[in-house]
Motif scaffolding. Structure first.
Motif, PDB file in Angstrom:
ATOM      1  N   PHE A  20      48.515 -36.291   3.454  1.00 36.60           N
ATOM      2  CA  PHE A  20      49.262 -35.452   1.913  1.00 36.60           C
ATOM      3  C   PHE A  20      48.731 -34.142   1.666  1.00 36.60           C
ATOM      4  O   PHE A  20      48.097 -33.623   1.238  1.00 36.60           O
ATOM      5  CB  PHE A  20      49.078 -35.967   0.984  1.00 36.60           C
ATOM      6  CG  PHE A  20      50.464 -37.642   0.524  1.00 36.60           C
ATOM      7  CD1 PHE A  20      51.401 -38.426   1.700  1.00 36.60           C
ATOM      8  CD2 PHE A  20      51.280 -37.918  -0.472  1.00 36.60           C
ATOM      9  CE1 PHE A  20      51.712 -39.397   1.552  1.00 36.60           C
ATOM     10  CE2 PHE A  20      51.880 -38.746  -0.538  1.00 36.60           C
ATOM     11  CZ  PHE A  20      52.310 -39.905   0.278  1.00 36.60           C
ATOM     12  N   VAL A  21      49.661 -32.695   2.551  1.00 31.57           N
ATOM     13  CA  VAL A  21      49.188 -31.705   1.908  1.00 31.57           C
ATOM     14  C   VAL A  21      50.230 -31.480   0.555  1.00 31.57           C
ATOM     15  O   VAL A  21      51.164 -30.622   1.177  1.00 31.57           O
ATOM     16  CB  VAL A  21      49.395 -30.416   3.195  1.00 31.57           C
ATOM     17  CG1 VAL A  21      48.907 -29.309   2.189  1.00 31.57           C
ATOM     18  CG2 VAL A  21      48.410 -31.277   4.290  1.00 31.57           C
ATOM     19  N   CYS A  22      50.094 -30.798  -0.892  1.00 36.52           N
ATOM     20  CA  CYS A  22      50.431 -30.840  -1.466  1.00 36.52           C
ATOM     21  C   CYS A  22      50.814 -29.376  -1.667  1.00 36.52           C
ATOM     22  O   CYS A  22      49.860 -29.105  -2.356  1.00 36.52           O
ATOM     23  CB  CYS A  22      50.405 -31.639  -2.775  1.00 36.52           C
ATOM     24  SG  CYS A  22      51.883 -31.706  -4.315  1.00 36.52           S
ATOM     25  N   ASP A  23      52.442 -28.713  -1.491  1.00 44.58           N
ATOM     26  CA  ASP A  23      52.288 -27.579  -2.094  1.00 44.58           C
ATOM     27  C   ASP A  23      51.545 -26.123  -1.611  1.00 44.58           C
ATOM     28  O   ASP A  23      51.037 -25.526  -2.945  1.00 44.58           O
ATOM     29  CB  ASP A  23      52.930 -27.459  -3.546  1.00 44.58           C
ATOM     30  CG  ASP A  23      53.803 -28.723  -3.256  1.00 44.58           C
ATOM     31  OD1 ASP A  23      54.571 -29.357  -2.416  1.00 44.58           O
ATOM     32  OD2 ASP A  23      54.529 -29.012  -4.962  1.00 44.58           O
ATOM     33  N   VAL A  24      50.774 -26.433  -1.170  1.00 45.96           N
ATOM     34  CA  VAL A  24      50.299 -25.185  -0.114  1.00 45.96           C
ATOM     35  C   VAL A  24      51.041 -23.729   0.230  1.00 45.96           C
ATOM     36  O   VAL A  24      50.988 -23.139   1.742  1.00 45.96           O
ATOM     37  CB  VAL A  24      48.802 -25.796   0.809  1.00 45.96           C
ATOM     38  CG1 VAL A  24      48.088 -24.764   1.093  1.00 45.96           C
ATOM     39  CG2 VAL A  24      48.245 -26.490  -0.137  1.00 45.96           C
ATOM     40  N   GLN A  25      51.519 -23.141  -0.713  1.00 44.95           N
ATOM     41  CA  GLN A  25      52.731 -22.335  -0.598  1.00 44.95           C
ATOM     42  C   GLN A  25      51.885 -20.216  -0.664  1.00 44.95           C
ATOM     43  O   GLN A  25      50.826 -20.140  -1.837  1.00 44.95           O
ATOM     44  CB  GLN A  25      53.919 -23.045  -1.375  1.00 44.95           C
ATOM     45  CG  GLN A  25      54.519 -23.766  -1.053  1.00 44.95           C
ATOM     46  CD  GLN A  25      55.130 -24.550  -1.682  1.00 44.95           C
ATOM     47  OE1 GLN A  25      55.066 -25.251  -2.657  1.00 44.95           O
ATOM     48  NE2 GLN A  25      56.335 -23.979  -1.777  1.00 44.95           N
ATOM     49  N   GLU A  26      52.994 -19.722  -0.128  1.00 44.85           N
ATOM     50  CA  GLU A  26      52.643 -18.168   0.241  1.00 44.85           C
ATOM     51  C   GLU A  26      52.272 -17.691  -1.759  1.00 44.85           C
ATOM     52  O   GLU A  26      51.478 -16.317  -1.769  1.00 44.85           O
ATOM     53  CB  GLU A  26      53.430 -17.622   1.297  1.00 44.85           C
ATOM     54  CG  GLU A  26      53.482 -17.758   2.047  1.00 44.85           C
ATOM     55  CD  GLU A  26      52.063 -17.025   2.580  1.00 44.85           C
ATOM     56  OE1 GLU A  26      51.468 -16.559   1.920  1.00 44.85           O
ATOM     57  OE2 GLU A  26      51.868 -17.768   4.031  1.00 44.85           O
ATOM     58  N   LYS A  27      53.582 -18.567  -2.504  1.00 37.97           N
ATOM     59  CA  LYS A  27      53.795 -17.747  -3.370  1.00 37.97           C
ATOM     60  C   LYS A  27      51.811 -17.752  -4.372  1.00 37.97           C
ATOM     61  O   LYS A  27      52.349 -17.436  -5.378  1.00 37.97           O
ATOM     62  CB  LYS A  27      54.907 -18.095  -4.205  1.00 37.97           C
ATOM     63  CG  LYS A  27      55.809 -17.084  -3.818  1.00 37.97           C
ATOM     64  CD  LYS A  27      56.287 -15.553  -3.935  1.00 37.97           C
ATOM     65  CE  LYS A  27      57.099 -14.792  -3.875  1.00 37.97           C
ATOM     66  NZ  LYS A  27      58.202 -15.374  -3.936  1.00 37.97           N
TER      67      LYS A  27
END
Length: 210
Positions: A20-27
């Motif tokens: 599970f890769v949780c919400d590793v996002q640009e912002k």
């Protein structure tokens, strides 16, 4: 006694693993404490999952506002759609219906879910608690999770350990997954560990002292 010990050890071995890769996002690049280290550990685990044929589940939190998963990870995701699931969500837990519907099922054993991402005390915590409530085993990688406020991490990780999650490190888990130098995937995993040893050292020294 020895047989009981061997049974206990076998029960601790990850069975039916998924990542599970949780919400590793640009912002979140400028908001999350030591975010590059979360990216490096997450990327390493995606590479390992591809070697070991472990399904990958990747979420974003309200991508319209917070951006897509970072390119360092999306560029590594398998091209085979059956090997990955990408879901956008507004709930904090990853265990939304769209993702749960894609989870592999095995009537004889629960999943072993490996969790990396953000934030430790919110989305990672709620995902882990939901998984534990459903009877799955959860491995939270201490060198692969973070929060905006660094002080939230140890409180959340201690809580999750008390709730029954296994808080460990990426390198420890990788060798636990292969178990034996005779494993056909050992050489590739050992190569990945060597390739990423500098980033791993810095991530562990930063994240695991708190």
């Amino acid at each position: 006694m020895f047989g009981e010990m061997m049974l206990t050890l076998s029960l601790l071995t990850p069975v039916n693993p998924v990542l599970f890769v949780c919400d590793v996002q640009e912002k979140f690049r400028t908001a999350i404490w030591e975010f590059p280290k979360v990216i490096s550990t997450s990327a390493k685990m995606v590479k390992a999952a591809k070697i070991l044929n472990i399904p990958i589940f990747c979420t974003t939190q309200n991508a319209a506002r917070l951006g897509a998963t970072v390119q360092e990870i999306t560029s590594l995701l398998p091209t085979d759609e059956s090997a990955k699931t990408e879901v956008d969500k507004t709930a904090f837990s990853m265990m939304v219906p769209e993702l749960q519907a894609q989870l592999p099922t095995n009537p004889t054993a629960a999943l072993s879910v490996i969790v990396v991402g953000i934030e430790t005390h919110i989305c990672v915590t709620q995902t882990t608690l939901d998984l534990l409530a459903q009877g799955h085993r959860v491995y939270v990688l201490a060198d692969g999770v973070s929060s905006c406020n660094a002080g939230e991490r140890p409180i959340a990780l201690n809580r999750l350990a008390r709730e029954g999650a296994i808080v460990t490190t990426s390198e420890s888990l990788l060798f636990e997954l292969v178990r034996d130098a005779k494993d056909p995937n050992f050489k590739a995993i050992a190569g990945l560990v060597k390739e990423t040893k500098d980033e791993t050292k810095v991530a562990v020294e930063t994240f695991c002292k708190l």
